[in-house]
Design a protein around this motif. Sequence first.
Motif, short mmCIF file in Angstrom:
data_model
loop_
_atom_site.label_atom_id
_atom_site.label_comp_id
_atom_site.label_asym_id
_atom_site.label_seq_id
_atom_site.Cartn_x
_atom_site.Cartn_y
_atom_site.Cartn_z
N UNK A 139 20.47 6.05 26.28
CA UNK A 139 21.05 5.47 24.97
C UNK A 139 20.66 3.89 24.76
N UNK A 140 19.99 3.68 23.74
CA UNK A 140 19.41 2.25 23.51
C UNK A 140 20.48 1.05 23.68
N UNK A 141 20.35 0.36 24.29
CA UNK A 141 20.96 -1.09 24.38
C UNK A 141 20.56 -2.01 23.27
N UNK A 142 21.28 -2.25 22.24
CA UNK A 142 21.03 -3.01 21.32
C UNK A 142 21.20 -4.64 21.62
N UNK A 143 20.49 -5.48 20.89
CA UNK A 143 21.07 -7.07 21.02
C UNK A 143 20.47 -7.83 19.88
N UNK A 144 21.06 -9.04 19.84
CA UNK A 144 20.76 -9.96 18.90
C UNK A 144 20.24 -11.32 19.57
N UNK A 145 19.31 -12.15 18.94
CA UNK A 145 18.89 -12.99 19.47
C UNK A 145 18.68 -14.41 18.42
N UNK A 146 19.37 -15.40 18.88
CA UNK A 146 18.89 -16.61 17.91
C UNK A 146 18.25 -17.66 19.02
N UNK A 147 17.38 -18.31 18.25
CA UNK A 147 16.51 -19.40 19.10
C UNK A 147 16.18 -20.30 17.99
N UNK A 148 15.02 -21.07 18.47
CA UNK A 148 14.50 -22.10 17.54
C UNK A 148 13.10 -22.55 18.21
N UNK A 149 12.29 -23.21 17.09
CA UNK A 149 10.91 -23.63 17.53
C UNK A 149 10.48 -24.48 16.46
N UNK A 150 10.15 -25.89 16.93
CA UNK A 150 9.78 -26.98 16.02
C UNK A 150 11.03 -27.01 14.87
N UNK A 151 12.18 -27.21 15.38
CA UNK A 151 13.35 -27.37 14.46
C UNK A 151 13.50 -26.51 13.57
N UNK A 152 12.72 -25.18 13.41
CA UNK A 152 13.39 -23.93 12.49
C UNK A 152 14.17 -23.06 13.42
N UNK A 153 15.00 -22.66 12.85
CA UNK A 153 15.93 -21.47 13.66
C UNK A 153 15.33 -20.04 13.38
N UNK A 154 15.42 -19.23 14.48
CA UNK A 154 14.58 -18.00 14.48
C UNK A 154 15.48 -16.97 14.95
N UNK A 155 15.55 -15.87 14.55
CA UNK A 155 16.41 -14.82 14.57
C UNK A 155 15.70 -13.37 15.19
N UNK B 111 12.40 -7.02 16.65
CA UNK B 111 12.13 -7.48 15.47
C UNK B 111 12.52 -8.93 15.16
N UNK B 112 11.49 -9.83 14.86
CA UNK B 112 11.76 -11.15 14.79
C UNK B 112 11.47 -11.88 13.66
N UNK B 113 12.00 -12.80 13.36
CA UNK B 113 11.90 -13.73 12.00
C UNK B 113 11.64 -14.84 12.70
N UNK B 114 10.45 -15.47 12.50
CA UNK B 114 10.23 -16.96 12.90
C UNK B 114 9.90 -17.92 12.04
N UNK B 115 9.21 -19.21 12.33
CA UNK B 115 9.13 -20.25 11.36
C UNK B 115 8.15 -19.93 10.01
N UNK B 116 8.59 -20.50 9.07
CA UNK B 116 7.92 -20.10 7.86
C UNK B 116 7.85 -18.66 7.27
N UNK B 117 8.86 -18.11 7.76
CA UNK B 117 9.20 -16.66 7.10
C UNK B 117 8.29 -15.69 7.92
N UNK B 118 7.76 -15.87 9.09
CA UNK B 118 6.67 -14.98 9.54
C UNK B 118 7.86 -13.96 10.29
#
Length: 129
Positions: A30-46, A59-66
């Motif tokens: 059974x998959x084990x899901x998680x969420x993550x929140x972080x940051x790099x160079x003052x930008x919040x990443x998810x 699946x991640x969203x980084x700085x500058x909408x990457x």
Amino acid sequence: MKVAIIAKTLLTSIALLTLFAPSQASAQLIPQPWVSVGGKDGDITYGVGARALNFGVELGIGPDGATGVDVLKFISLPVISPYVGVGLYSEDKGVAVSGGVQVGATDNVFVGAGYNSIRGFNGQLGIRF
């Protein structure tokens, strides 16, 4: 002399039984899901991810909408699960490498910390079913 031979045979049998006895399967179907929140160079990443059979996808969203996807390989240890991964991100960010660790907080909840070369340091919170 017979007692010594019986004792040695019994001790050897127990040692071999302990060594070669089948252990509990550690695979998680059974998959084990998680969420993550972080940051790099003052930008919040998810990020959101899931783990099954000691492999994971995040699946991640980084700085500058990457946006990008990381493929992770976990090493299951009794309490902690370190991982390494590689991913591909848009917005000309290219290839990312990542690593971290997830720790079982309770029977159904785990926490983690990781680093992704594009999304930076992050904290994770997940559940087990």
